[in-house]
Design an enzyme around this catalytic site. Structure first.
Site, PDB file in Angstrom:
ATOM      1  N   SER A   1       5.933   6.195  13.409  1.00  0.00           N
ATOM      2  CA  SER A   1       4.513   7.215  12.945  1.00  0.00           C
ATOM      3  C   SER A   1       5.756   8.612  13.895  1.00  0.00           C
ATOM      4  O   SER A   1       5.472  10.083  14.335  1.00  0.00           O
ATOM      5  CB  SER A   1       3.916   7.642  12.885  1.00  0.00           C
ATOM      6  OG  SER A   1       3.083   7.143  14.441  1.00  0.00           O
TER       7      SER A   1
ATOM      8  N   GLY B   1       0.547  -0.929  -0.023  1.00  0.00           N
ATOM      9  CA  GLY B   1      -0.177   0.102   0.019  1.00  0.00           C
ATOM     10  C   GLY B   1       1.234   1.552  -0.172  1.00  0.00           C
ATOM     11  O   GLY B   1       2.151   1.528  -0.521  1.00  0.00           O
TER      12      GLY B   1
ATOM     13  N   ARG C   1       1.148  -4.331  12.636  1.00  0.00           N
ATOM     14  CA  ARG C   1       0.370  -4.543  14.075  1.00  0.00           C
ATOM     15  C   ARG C   1       0.948  -5.427  14.465  1.00  0.00           C
ATOM     16  O   ARG C   1       1.529  -6.729  13.188  1.00  0.00           O
ATOM     17  CB  ARG C   1      -0.698  -4.346  13.359  1.00  0.00           C
ATOM     18  CG  ARG C   1      -1.061  -2.921  13.355  1.00  0.00           C
ATOM     19  CD  ARG C   1      -1.722  -2.233  14.658  1.00  0.00           C
ATOM     20  NE  ARG C   1      -2.109  -0.762  13.808  1.00  0.00           N
ATOM     21  CZ  ARG C   1      -1.699   0.324  14.429  1.00  0.00           C
ATOM     22  NH1 ARG C   1      -0.518   0.130  13.971  1.00  0.00           N
ATOM     23  NH2 ARG C   1      -2.171   0.619  14.226  1.00  0.00           N
TER      24      ARG C   1
ATOM     25  N   HIS D   1       7.102   0.499  18.741  1.00  0.00           N
ATOM     26  CA  HIS D   1       6.170   1.216  18.539  1.00  0.00           C
ATOM     27  C   HIS D   1       5.948   2.799  17.994  1.00  0.00           C
ATOM     28  O   HIS D   1       5.683   3.998  18.700  1.00  0.00           O
ATOM     29  CB  HIS D   1       4.436   1.353  18.820  1.00  0.00           C
ATOM     30  CG  HIS D   1       3.222   1.190  17.616  1.00  0.00           C
ATOM     31  ND1 HIS D   1       1.904   0.375  17.965  1.00  0.00           N
ATOM     32  CD2 HIS D   1       3.830   2.056  16.430  1.00  0.00           C
ATOM     33  CE1 HIS D   1       1.737   0.986  16.900  1.00  0.00           C
ATOM     34  NE2 HIS D   1       2.153   1.433  16.720  1.00  0.00           N
ATOM     35  N   ILE D   2       7.064   3.292  17.644  1.00  0.00           N
ATOM     36  CA  ILE D   2       7.713   4.385  17.177  1.00  0.00           C
ATOM     37  C   ILE D   2       7.705   4.862  16.005  1.00  0.00           C
ATOM     38  O   ILE D   2       8.722   5.974  15.246  1.00  0.00           O
ATOM     39  CB  ILE D   2       9.240   5.067  18.124  1.00  0.00           C
ATOM     40  CG1 ILE D   2      10.041   4.011  17.398  1.00  0.00           C
ATOM     41  CG2 ILE D   2       9.243   5.355  19.295  1.00  0.00           C
ATOM     42  CD1 ILE D   2      11.496   4.430  17.535  1.00  0.00           C
TER      43      ILE D   2
HETATM   44  C1  DGY Z   1       0.124   4.146  13.153  1.00  0.00           C
HETATM   45  O1  DGY Z   1      -0.454   5.493  12.409  1.00  0.00           O
HETATM   46  O2  DGY Z   1      -1.100   3.569  12.669  1.00  0.00           O
HETATM   47  C2  DGY Z   1       0.627   3.929  13.053  1.00  0.00           C
HETATM   48  O3  DGY Z   1       0.902   2.541  13.897  1.00  0.00           O
HETATM   49  C3  DGY Z   1       1.650   4.811  14.506  1.00  0.00           C
HETATM   50  O4  DGY Z   1       2.589   4.464  14.645  1.00  0.00           O
END
Ligand code: DGY
Length: 328
Positions: A293, A160, A242, A290-291
């Protein structure tokens, strides 16, 4: 009177001041801001009552109980995330609740994916730990050797927006072939000359397997023992999507027994991963909190995009980024 000021929204966490200002100009905002932690469930259920809109994060489980607690006014849910697996999309569809998300924030996640891949393939965390613990002896010809991207085959599961952004960043490293697996071929794949293949072929032929697909009932635990059995013993697995896409006990076994070479995870199940989790005992597994973004620009942009989605939805305008719940 500004009609929208009569709209009541609940914001589940402290978010960027710019987004808060946008929301407060147009709505009656209730915000969970007492600590930078997810709103406790009982508070969420209490504060959402009667709200027209909900501004949430990926740490909030927006299930039927929350939607019921909100009551019939709830028309818009806007999540400050690209993923929306924490929202009960089926119930939203049944109740005509529009859901917004922030899919276009991809640079930061793509960069982190490349960083994690390089960290794992070049064993940088092991290297740093060896230096710190005094294990750095004289230079040795065969020591701390990793794997190179040059001439490699990279398999992207879920080509994607983010998958494509990752592939474009990896291409200059000299990757020989890109394979990808999606439900259907994607025309954008031509940009990186990627080949559409079955999941099994991707597993069998890739040196690096990068998970970029969303978590859905179809992708849940698609990386389990059966998948690891098909991968090369030299393969490196990267997941910045995820945690639920990987069966973590099976991954531990695959890494421990050398069925695959190494893994880099920015997402896990559960999150946070307990500090005594078995995966953290392995030198061939790098786990980040979980960094994906987490750059200042990216988080600001996400906060504003989610506010724009919410405000548009409350005014019955098309959202800039609406989840297409028709296809779920
Ligand atoms: C999201 O935006 O779904 C990401 O996992 C955040 O880092």
């Amino acid at each position: 009177m500004d009609y929208s000021m009569t709209k009541r929204i609940f914001v589940t966490r402290q978010i960027s001041p710019k987004a808060v200002t946008m929301l407060k100009k147009r709505c009656n905002v209730i915000m969970w801001e007492s600590e930078d932690q997810p709103v406790p469930r009982n508070e969420l259920l209490k504060r959402i009552v009667g709200c027209d809109g909900l501004y949430c994060l990926l740490t909030d489980n927006i299930d039927v109980e929350v939607i019921d607690a909100a009551g019939p006014n709830l028309k818009i849910i806007s999540t400050m995330s690209a993923g929306f697996d924490h929202i009960d999309i089926v119930t939203c569809k049944q109740r005509n609740i529009t859901v917004g998300f922030t899919p276009d924030v991809l640079t930061a996640t793509a960069e982190l994916t490349v960083a994690l891949l390089l960290m794992v393939s070049r064993r940088t965390v092991e290297g740093v730990n060896i230096v710190k613990s005094g294990g750095w002896g004289s230079w040795k010809p065969i020591w701390m050797c990793g794997s190179s991207l040059s001439d490699s085959t990279v398999g992207i599961v879920g080509l994607g927006r983010i998958g494509l952004a990752v592939a474009r960043r990896l291409k200059p490293f000299g990757v020989k072939r890109f394979l990808y697996n999606n439900q259907n071929p994607k025309s954008e794949a031509d940009i990186i000359c990627a080949e559409f293949v079955s999941f099994d072929k991707l597993l069998r032929e890739s040196d690096f397997v990068v998970i970029c697909c969303p978590l859905t009932p179809d992708t849940k635990e698609m990386f389990s023992r059966h998948a690891f059995e098909k991968m090369k013993s030299s393969a490196i697995l990267i997941n910045t999507s995820r945690g639920g896409i990987i069966q973590h006990d099976d991954l531990y076994q695959a890494l421990k027994t050398g069925q695959i070479k190494a893994a880099g995870l920015d997402v896990t199940t559960p999150e946070p991963l307990p500090s005594d989790h078995q995966l953290l005992s392995l030198t061939n597994c790098v786990v980040l909190p979980h960094i994906g973004s987490a750059t200042e620009d990216s988080r600001d942009l996400m906060a504003v995009l989610a506010a724009e989605n919410l405000l548009a939805g409350l005014e019955d305008l098309p959202m800039p980024h609406e989840v297409n719940i028709g296809v779920e």
